[in-house]
Design a protein around this motif. Sequence first.
Motif, PDB file in Angstrom:
ATOM      1  N   TRP A  70       0.852  -1.181   0.000  1.00 15.44           N
ATOM      2  CA  TRP A  70       0.000   0.000   0.000  1.00 15.44           C
ATOM      3  C   TRP A  70       0.895   1.241   0.000  1.00 15.44           C
ATOM      4  O   TRP A  70       1.918   1.273   0.671  1.00 15.44           O
ATOM      5  CB  TRP A  70      -0.884  -0.020   1.249  1.00 15.44           C
ATOM      6  N   PRO A  71       0.520   2.279  -0.737  1.00 17.46           N
ATOM      7  CA  PRO A  71       1.352   3.488  -0.749  1.00 17.46           C
ATOM      8  C   PRO A  71       1.457   4.103   0.650  1.00 17.46           C
ATOM      9  O   PRO A  71       0.499   4.112   1.412  1.00 17.46           O
ATOM     10  CB  PRO A  71       0.619   4.439  -1.685  1.00 17.46           C
ATOM     11  N   THR A  72       2.638   4.643   0.958  1.00 12.90           N
ATOM     12  CA  THR A  72       2.856   5.225   2.283  1.00 12.90           C
ATOM     13  C   THR A  72       2.366   6.656   2.361  1.00 12.90           C
ATOM     14  O   THR A  72       2.123   7.170   3.439  1.00 12.90           O
ATOM     15  CB  THR A  72       4.350   5.185   2.653  1.00 12.90           C
ATOM     16  N   ARG A  73       2.232   7.329   1.250  1.00 11.55           N
ATOM     17  CA  ARG A  73       1.708   8.697   1.251  1.00 11.55           C
ATOM     18  C   ARG A  73       0.614   8.787   0.210  1.00 11.55           C
ATOM     19  O   ARG A  73       0.588   8.015  -0.751  1.00 11.55           O
ATOM     20  CB  ARG A  73       2.814   9.700   0.998  1.00 11.55           C
ATOM     21  N   PRO A  74      -0.271   9.733   0.359  1.00  8.32           N
ATOM     22  CA  PRO A  74      -1.361   9.871  -0.626  1.00  8.32           C
ATOM     23  C   PRO A  74      -0.831  10.177  -2.016  1.00  8.32           C
ATOM     24  O   PRO A  74       0.157  10.896  -2.173  1.00  8.32           O
ATOM     25  CB  PRO A  74      -2.199  11.021  -0.103  1.00  8.32           C
ATOM     26  N   VAL A  75      -1.455   9.637  -2.997  1.00 12.36           N
ATOM     27  CA  VAL A  75      -1.063   9.862  -4.380  1.00 12.36           C
ATOM     28  C   VAL A  75      -1.784  11.114  -4.864  1.00 12.36           C
ATOM     29  O   VAL A  75      -2.993  11.272  -4.683  1.00 12.36           O
ATOM     30  CB  VAL A  75      -1.437   8.645  -5.256  1.00 12.36           C
ATOM     31  N   ASP A  76      -1.031  12.029  -5.474  1.00 12.55           N
ATOM     32  CA  ASP A  76      -1.630  13.266  -6.014  1.00 12.55           C
ATOM     33  C   ASP A  76      -2.371  12.949  -7.294  1.00 12.55           C
ATOM     34  O   ASP A  76      -1.816  12.364  -8.230  1.00 12.55           O
ATOM     35  CB  ASP A  76      -0.564  14.310  -6.276  1.00 12.55           C
ATOM     36  N   ILE A  77      -3.604  13.370  -7.356  1.00 12.14           N
ATOM     37  CA  ILE A  77      -4.411  13.186  -8.554  1.00 12.14           C
ATOM     38  C   ILE A  77      -4.563  14.556  -9.181  1.00 12.14           C
ATOM     39  O   ILE A  77      -5.134  15.466  -8.582  1.00 12.14           O
ATOM     40  CB  ILE A  77      -5.782  12.563  -8.237  1.00 12.14           C
TER      41      ILE A  77
END
Length: 80
Positions: A70-77
């Motif tokens: 799982w990604p550790t930081r939010p993904v920028d959309i």
Amino acid sequence: MHNMSKLATGAAYGASAGTVANGLLTRLSPDEWSALGVIIGIVVAILTFGINWYYKRKTTLAQIQALKSWPTRPVDIAED
């Protein structure tokens, strides 16, 4: 005539199966059947426990693996 042969064959097999079942069922006393039922119940319970443990462990390991990826930081959309 062919139907009568099938009927006679079915009756013969049924009578044979009934005789075998009667022989097997009268071989043990009611107390022995009770003991056998308890032993079979214990074996089925142990098998059920083992199968449930295996699949719960498999599910837990899959969840752990998914959380590790799982990604550790939010993904920028990017919004357009």
